[in-house]
Scaffold this active site. Structure first.
Site, PDB file in Angstrom:
ATOM      1  N   HIS A  48     -10.191   1.141   0.977  1.00 20.65           N
ATOM      2  CA  HIS A  48      -9.668   2.410   1.687  1.00 20.65           C
ATOM      3  C   HIS A  48     -10.862   3.286   1.673  1.00 20.65           C
ATOM      4  O   HIS A  48     -10.954   4.224   2.793  1.00 20.65           O
ATOM      5  CB  HIS A  48      -8.800   3.022   0.682  1.00 20.65           C
ATOM      6  CG  HIS A  48      -7.316   2.638   0.860  1.00 20.65           C
ATOM      7  ND1 HIS A  48      -6.774   2.934   1.660  1.00 20.65           N
ATOM      8  CD2 HIS A  48      -6.363   1.953  -0.156  1.00 20.65           C
ATOM      9  CE1 HIS A  48      -5.187   2.360   1.697  1.00 20.65           C
ATOM     10  NE2 HIS A  48      -5.470   1.860   0.338  1.00 20.65           N
ATOM     11  N   HIS A  66      -8.979  -3.784  -2.797  1.00 18.20           N
ATOM     12  CA  HIS A  66      -7.943  -3.049  -2.039  1.00 18.20           C
ATOM     13  C   HIS A  66      -8.267  -1.665  -2.073  1.00 18.20           C
ATOM     14  O   HIS A  66      -8.492  -1.100  -0.653  1.00 18.20           O
ATOM     15  CB  HIS A  66      -6.696  -3.268  -2.443  1.00 18.20           C
ATOM     16  CG  HIS A  66      -5.614  -2.574  -1.795  1.00 18.20           C
ATOM     17  ND1 HIS A  66      -4.486  -3.268  -1.081  1.00 18.20           N
ATOM     18  CD2 HIS A  66      -5.328  -1.277  -1.675  1.00 18.20           C
ATOM     19  CE1 HIS A  66      -3.756  -2.089  -0.237  1.00 18.20           C
ATOM     20  NE2 HIS A  66      -4.148  -0.967  -0.776  1.00 18.20           N
ATOM     21  N   CYS A 118       0.708  -1.394  -0.194  1.00 22.56           N
ATOM     22  CA  CYS A 118       0.027  -0.200  -0.037  1.00 22.56           C
ATOM     23  C   CYS A 118       0.827   1.175  -0.070  1.00 22.56           C
ATOM     24  O   CYS A 118       1.839   1.185   0.685  1.00 22.56           O
ATOM     25  CB  CYS A 118      -0.873   0.102   1.244  1.00 22.56           C
ATOM     26  SG  CYS A 118      -2.140   1.252   1.285  1.00 22.56           S
ATOM     27  N   LEU A 119       0.731   2.284  -0.872  1.00 24.21           N
ATOM     28  CA  LEU A 119       1.379   3.504  -0.938  1.00 24.21           C
ATOM     29  C   LEU A 119       1.148   4.130   0.357  1.00 24.21           C
ATOM     30  O   LEU A 119       2.041   5.243   0.612  1.00 24.21           O
ATOM     31  CB  LEU A 119       1.062   4.346  -1.992  1.00 24.21           C
ATOM     32  CG  LEU A 119       1.244   3.797  -3.384  1.00 24.21           C
ATOM     33  CD1 LEU A 119       0.461   4.446  -4.451  1.00 24.21           C
ATOM     34  CD2 LEU A 119       2.532   3.384  -3.735  1.00 24.21           C
TER      35      LEU A 119
END
Ligand code: NI
Length: 187
Positions: free
Chosen positions: A153, A149, A107-108
């Site tokens: 968020h 994913h 994940c960034l």
């Protein structure tokens, strides 16, 4: 369940070297439930452009608006293969999920962390495009993983909440892959 992790000092130093504007864990915005987008306003269109630039800078595959500090329900992604289009989904909803896949995610907002996550293998996602037009898309395997994913968020859920704890680990400098971050890419 919201899993909390401790960030080692050397990882924080590596995060500080990153130039991308993506909000990093444990910023509270990453744990908020994002609000629906009314319509693709100039703010939203500008946000999407900034998200694309951030994603390219960070070498990501996808990015959700809360990761830019904007708790609104939209995400973007572009699969790493050549000539893949940008996909922008406002107010996404998964209306069907089938099968199962297990694979690595990153994940960034948690750079250099990786862990295996079980996801549906095939999803149908419904939402609005950047022009505000309703659309539906069927996706499988890697693309389905990215969608799940990114949608997480928008509900304040991070991959660490879903990952098999035994597989969660920090990547060393040498292991650092180009496009591993923000969901995935089995290689
Ligand atoms: Ni992420």
């Amino acid at each position: 369940m919201a899993v909390e992790i401790e960030i080692p000092d050397d990882i924080i130093r590596r995060w500080e070297e990153r130039t991308d504007p993506v909000v990093k864990y444990p910023a509270p915005v990453l744990r908020q439930v994002a609000r629906p987008v009314d319509h693709p306003s100039p703010f939203i269109r500008d946000l999407v452009e900034r998200m694309k630039a951030a994603m390219v800078e960070a070498s990501g595959v996808g990015l959700a608006a809360p990761q830019m500090g904007a708790p609104v329900r939209l995400f973007i992604y572009r699969l790493p293969e050549d000539n893949q289009p940008w996909r922008v989904i406002l107010n996404p909803r998964i209306i069907s999920a089938k099968g199962e896949q297990v694979g690595p995610e990153g994940c960034l907002s948690l750079p250099y962390l990786q862990g295996d996550v079980k996801r549906a293998n095939e999803v149908i996602v419904k939402g609005l495009d950047i022009m505000g037009r309703p659309f539906k898309r069927r996706a499988s395997e890697f693309e389905a993983r990215v969608i799940q994913h990114e949608l997480d968020h928008l509900d304040g859920v991070l991959f660490i909440d879903r990952a098999d704890p035994a597989t969660v680990h920090w990547l060393s400098d040498e292991e650092e892959p180009d496009e591993m971050l923000e969901a995935v890419a089995a290689r």
